[in-house]
Design a protein around this motif. Structure first.
Motif, mmCIF file in Angstrom:
data_model
loop_
_atom_site.group_PDB
_atom_site.id
_atom_site.type_symbol
_atom_site.label_atom_id
_atom_site.label_comp_id
_atom_site.label_asym_id
_atom_site.label_seq_id
_atom_site.Cartn_x
_atom_site.Cartn_y
_atom_site.Cartn_z
ATOM 1 N N ALA A 43 29.607 44.866 37.482
ATOM 2 C CA ALA A 43 29.133 46.277 38.114
ATOM 3 C C ALA A 43 30.758 46.841 38.258
ATOM 4 C CB ALA A 43 28.461 46.390 39.206
ATOM 5 N N SER A 44 30.914 47.912 37.719
ATOM 6 C CA SER A 44 32.301 48.345 37.684
ATOM 7 C C SER A 44 32.406 49.539 38.625
ATOM 8 C CB SER A 44 32.740 48.923 36.115
ATOM 9 O OG SER A 44 32.039 50.158 35.876
ATOM 10 N N ASP A 45 31.346 50.111 39.182
ATOM 11 C CA ASP A 45 31.656 51.152 40.101
ATOM 12 C C ASP A 45 32.093 50.823 41.390
ATOM 13 O OD1 ASP A 45 30.878 53.728 41.315
ATOM 14 O OD2 ASP A 45 29.083 53.166 42.079
ATOM 15 N N ARG A 46 33.079 51.261 41.876
ATOM 16 C CA ARG A 46 33.728 51.111 43.311
ATOM 17 C C ARG A 46 34.524 49.767 43.094
ATOM 18 N NH1 ARG A 46 31.759 50.499 47.616
ATOM 19 N NH2 ARG A 46 33.291 51.608 49.126
ATOM 20 N N LEU A 47 34.574 48.993 42.002
ATOM 21 C CA LEU A 47 35.336 47.649 41.633
ATOM 22 C C LEU A 47 36.806 47.964 42.056
ATOM 23 C CD1 LEU A 47 34.975 44.722 40.712
ATOM 24 C CD2 LEU A 47 35.524 45.482 38.576
ATOM 25 N N ALA A 48 37.294 47.228 42.802
ATOM 26 C CA ALA A 48 38.811 47.258 43.019
ATOM 27 C C ALA A 48 39.576 46.106 42.380
ATOM 28 C CB ALA A 48 38.879 47.143 44.763
ATOM 29 N N ILE A 84 35.555 42.292 43.957
ATOM 30 C CA ILE A 84 35.795 42.910 45.068
ATOM 31 C C ILE A 84 35.713 44.446 45.059
ATOM 32 C CG2 ILE A 84 37.872 43.145 47.117
ATOM 33 C CD1 ILE A 84 39.180 40.964 45.863
ATOM 34 N N TYR A 85 34.885 44.961 45.983
ATOM 35 C CA TYR A 85 34.603 46.190 45.835
ATOM 36 C C TYR A 85 34.965 47.074 47.067
ATOM 37 C CZ TYR A 85 31.498 44.938 41.992
ATOM 38 O OH TYR A 85 31.041 44.515 40.869
ATOM 39 N N GLY A 86 35.280 48.437 46.940
ATOM 40 C CA GLY A 86 35.763 49.233 48.056
ATOM 41 C C GLY A 86 37.356 49.658 47.965
ATOM 42 N N SER A 87 37.717 49.565 49.153
ATOM 43 C CA SER A 87 39.061 49.840 49.394
ATOM 44 C C SER A 87 40.120 48.810 48.777
ATOM 45 C CB SER A 87 39.300 49.866 50.930
ATOM 46 O OG SER A 87 40.926 49.963 51.210
ATOM 47 N N ALA A 98 40.139 42.404 36.710
ATOM 48 C CA ALA A 98 38.625 41.645 36.722
ATOM 49 C C ALA A 98 37.569 42.033 35.567
ATOM 50 C CB ALA A 98 37.785 42.403 38.151
ATOM 51 N N VAL A 99 37.683 43.202 35.082
ATOM 52 C CA VAL A 99 36.775 43.750 33.955
ATOM 53 C C VAL A 99 37.202 42.758 32.903
ATOM 54 C CG1 VAL A 99 36.253 45.598 32.272
ATOM 55 C CG2 VAL A 99 36.563 45.874 34.794
ATOM 56 N N GLY A 100 38.420 42.450 32.545
ATOM 57 C CA GLY A 100 38.866 41.759 31.542
ATOM 58 C C GLY A 100 38.318 40.199 31.719
ATOM 59 N N LEU A 101 38.228 39.863 32.898
ATOM 60 C CA LEU A 101 37.744 38.449 33.087
ATOM 61 C C LEU A 101 36.322 38.432 32.712
ATOM 62 C CD1 LEU A 101 39.783 37.489 36.176
ATOM 63 C CD2 LEU A 101 40.036 36.517 33.907
ATOM 64 N N GLU A 102 35.522 39.353 33.433
ATOM 65 C CA GLU A 102 34.123 39.453 33.352
ATOM 66 C C GLU A 102 33.495 40.772 32.918
ATOM 67 O OE1 GLU A 102 32.041 37.030 33.088
ATOM 68 O OE2 GLU A 102 33.280 35.411 33.727
ATOM 69 N N PRO A 103 33.584 41.287 31.455
ATOM 70 C CA PRO A 103 33.251 42.607 31.280
ATOM 71 C C PRO A 103 31.774 43.010 31.772
ATOM 72 C CG PRO A 103 34.040 41.291 29.371
ATOM 73 C CD PRO A 103 33.774 40.326 30.291
ATOM 74 N N MET A 104 30.923 42.072 32.197
ATOM 75 C CA MET A 104 29.676 42.684 32.576
ATOM 76 C C MET A 104 29.323 42.798 33.690
ATOM 77 S SD MET A 104 26.712 40.134 30.204
ATOM 78 C CE MET A 104 25.385 41.445 30.545
ATOM 79 N N ALA A 114 22.005 44.263 40.634
ATOM 80 C CA ALA A 114 22.928 45.232 41.212
ATOM 81 C C ALA A 114 24.453 44.704 40.779
ATOM 82 C CB ALA A 114 22.900 45.155 42.867
ATOM 83 N N ALA A 115 24.670 43.347 40.689
ATOM 84 C CA ALA A 115 26.014 42.929 40.244
ATOM 85 C C ALA A 115 26.160 42.972 38.810
ATOM 86 C CB ALA A 115 26.192 41.374 40.668
ATOM 87 N N PHE A 116 25.171 43.114 37.801
ATOM 88 C CA PHE A 116 25.309 42.996 36.243
ATOM 89 C C PHE A 116 24.329 44.142 35.948
ATOM 90 C CE2 PHE A 116 26.677 38.991 37.998
ATOM 91 C CZ PHE A 116 28.173 38.604 37.290
#
Length: 416
Positions: free
Chosen positions: A64-69, A19-22, A56-62, A231-233
């Motif tokens: 994309a983290s930019d603006r990841l909510a 989920i990205y954004g707000s 989310a990063v813990g579940l899937e470290p690869m 874009a996603a990875f």
């Protein structure tokens, strides 16, 4: 239902949606996840939840983290569709069906205005025979319209669409679960499915008017899918050289004028047109049992009801034989099982639709083609020339999956 009647062919699979954004989108997704679990009425394959950015990063470290909510996770199921189809065919045979492989219908038999059977040609020998019946079910997938037209049927309004996939090594895209991402081009959802040591990525949605047998992933399809994955990875650095294989198929969807191809619903329709011919189209794998029941019920009414029309379907409770699961053993054992017990009568049958080597091995099974042909030869009675012809056919099939490398100029995933 399949988890109950075919647990050897179906396994729970966790899905994740980044989920990205707000942060507000996290709350909205939480409502959606709760609704999903509620509609499952306790039958979901596993729990669903929403996590924040760190989770989310813990579940899937690869990812994309930019603006990841954050991310949402839920469970669905995974099946080997080819093995499932084979299990259903074998189950039909145990219940009295006569099963014929490589046997297309070339004409419909009629009596007056009623269809009373079909002329069937053995594609391997050229011999034609007639199969007569009180009702004929036309479940020919993307060819359903062609078969219906043999008898003058025109009730189904079809909109064939093509979906393309790419297969990459899991070592290059080290995801732990299935992931749903959005294309940066049109926001369509794409699925990344872990499959052994590979990841299957798809699918596109393109209007298609050609021969379903000739469908293939074009250069534009591949570029569209790679664009979404890059874009996603971004850290994966996936490119064209990472692609093991591609595959494409044609969906016999029902036409809904005014909708773009990727907005077409997966509803289905069963019709009797002309009398005696029941055609069914639309739908998807998830609804195949319900579609089959609709077709069979309509056939029972077409032949005059009686006990067949009054009997209750057992499709939701009758188990499939667990011996129809994925084969074990080395290449020789798996090839022998396919040739002797699974109706594999060509090398392509064996290596593509039984063993999946074309989509799983780095060389797409080319090195295994000659050994497999030698194993199948005595079972099928092939001469050396016939065995070499089978190898050549398999090599041509592999080349078909690589046509995207030279297919510039074909319509892209948006139909342009």
């Amino acid at each position: 239902v399949l988890r109950r009647v075919a647990p050897h062919l179906v396994a729970p699979q966790q899905f994740m949606i980044p989920i990205y954004g707000s942060p507000l989108r996290i709350a909205k997704m939480g409502v959606g996840v709760a609704l999903y679990q509620g509609l499952a009425l306790g039958r979901a394959a596993g729990p669903a939840r929403v996590v924040g950015r760190r989770g989310a990063v813990g579940l899937e470290p690869m990812v994309a983290s930019d603006r990841l909510a954050g991310a949402a996770t839920y469970y669905d199921c995974l099946t080997d569709d080819a093995r499932l189809v084979l299990a259903l065919i074998r189950d039909a045979h145990r219940h009295g069906a006569t099963v014929a492989n490589h046997a297309p219908a070339v004409a419909l038999l009629t009596s007056g205005d009623r269809v009373v059977g079909a002329a069937v040609r053995d594609a391997l020998t050229g011999r034609t025979c007639e199969a007569r019946a009180r009702a004929v079910i036309n479940a020919a997938g993307p060819w359903v319209g062609r078969v219906a037209a043999m008898g003058g049927g025109r009730a189904l309004r079809l909109r064939p669409t093509m979906g393309s996939h790419i297969v990459v090594p899991r070592s290059r895209l080290t995801i732990r679960r299935a992931i749903i991402v959005s294309s940066p081009r049109d926001r369509r959802h794409l699925y990344l499915i872990p499959w052994g040591h590979t990841v299957i990525i798809g699918t596109t949605e393109t209007d298609y008017a050609g021969d379903p047998e000739e469908a293939y992933a074009t250069a534009q399809d591949v570029a569209y899918l790679l664009e979404a994955i890059q874009a996603a990875f971004p850290r994966a650095g996936l490119g064209p050289r990472d692609i093991i294989s591609t595959f494409a198929g044609v969906r016999p969807l029902l036409d809904h004028p005014g909708l773009a191809a990727y907005h077409l619903p997966r509803d289905y329709q069963a019709v009797e047109d002309p009398p005696g011919l029941i055609s069914i189209a639309g739908g998807k794998l998830t609804t195949f049992r319900r579609m089959a029941q609709a077709a069979v019920d309509l056939a029972a009414r077409a032949i005059g009801g009686g006990a067949a029309a009054r009997s209750r379907s057992r499709t939701a409770t009758a188990p499939l034989d667990p011996r129809d699961g994925p084969p074990d053993g080395d290449l020789k054992g798996r090839v022998m099982q396919a040739a002797k017990h699974e109706m594999a009568v060509t090398l392509c049958d064996c290596l593509i639709r039984r063993l999946h080597l074309m989509h799983e091995l780095p060389d797409q099974g080319l090195a295994a083609a000659a050994p497999a042909a030698r194993i199948m030869a005595p079972v099928q009675g092939w001469t050396e020339a016939q065995a070499q012809a089978e190898i050549a056919c398999y090599e041509a099939a592999v080349a078909h999956t690589r046509r995207w490398q030279t297919s510039a100029g074909q319509p892209d995933a948006d139909g342009r």
